[in-house]
Write a protein that holds these residues in place. Sequence first.
Motif, mmCIF file in Angstrom:
data_model
loop_
_atom_site.group_PDB
_atom_site.id
_atom_site.type_symbol
_atom_site.label_atom_id
_atom_site.label_comp_id
_atom_site.label_asym_id
_atom_site.label_seq_id
_atom_site.Cartn_x
_atom_site.Cartn_y
_atom_site.Cartn_z
ATOM 1 N N LYS A 2 -3.141 -31.027 44.368
ATOM 2 C CA LYS A 2 -2.377 -29.964 45.004
ATOM 3 C C LYS A 2 -2.148 -28.824 44.019
ATOM 4 C CE LYS A 2 2.061 -29.064 47.216
ATOM 5 N NZ LYS A 2 3.382 -29.642 47.613
ATOM 6 N N TYR A 4 -0.332 -24.970 43.056
ATOM 7 C CA TYR A 4 0.880 -24.189 43.291
ATOM 8 C C TYR A 4 0.906 -23.030 42.307
ATOM 9 C CZ TYR A 4 2.450 -26.887 39.223
ATOM 10 O OH TYR A 4 2.542 -27.458 37.980
ATOM 11 N N GLU A 62 -1.475 -20.620 38.093
ATOM 12 C CA GLU A 62 -1.700 -21.512 39.229
ATOM 13 C C GLU A 62 -1.853 -22.903 38.644
ATOM 14 O OE1 GLU A 62 -4.661 -22.337 43.064
ATOM 15 O OE2 GLU A 62 -4.955 -20.558 41.801
#
Length: 241
Positions: A2, A4, A62
């Motif tokens: 994942k 973010y 990121e």
Amino acid sequence: MKSYKGRGIVLHTLKYGDSSMVVFLLTDVGGRRSYMVQGVRSTRGRGSKLALFQPMFALEFEGLESPHRQMDRFREVRSGIVLRTLPFDVRKSTVALFMAEVLYRLVKESEPNEGLFEFVWSCVSALDAMEEGVANFHLWFLARLSRFLGFFPGNDYHDGDWFDIREGLYTKTPARSVLMMREENARTLHHLMGCDVDRLGDIALNRTRRVDFLNAMLDYYGYHLDAISAVQSVRILQEVF
């Protein structure tokens, strides 16, 4: 994995193997977090990224969250604030080293703390931009940081007060049996708590007063947070200022 996006302030780095490092950040998305950066010390490819991970450097990134709860990684990382003076001014870089170590030792939470993060982020910009008052910046930082750590002064200051370190209160009647900041240091604490960062040059402290107040603040922090005793950059700070 994942991904973010977030912002972070570099607190500490550890060498890992021949070409990698672990970077500890104070982030807006998850408090204090650690990241594995591979190939950062390589002479090829991404070796230039090493310059990003200096104490108190601001980053935008990121991140990639590990499914096994190991250290996160960066998909992308870049400078979040263009620093014009901090990396090249020995006074400012010394203050930055001290600030980063204080935060690394004292902030352990892995939960977002918006107020703390925005304060620290703004400190980086302010320190980089300031022309006067650099010698007082670390004292102002400690005074203001106490608000986010939960033990800032709990009452109003009046001329001639002492400061009760245990209770966190200004007082006219110093107690012999507890840690106290004497009148001069209590007054300096009051001035720093209410001073805008761009007015730090107006607070007149000589070297002796500055060192004395720093020691008083370390006593204050030490009573509430034992980890302050591990901060090693105090000695360098006292030599520079």
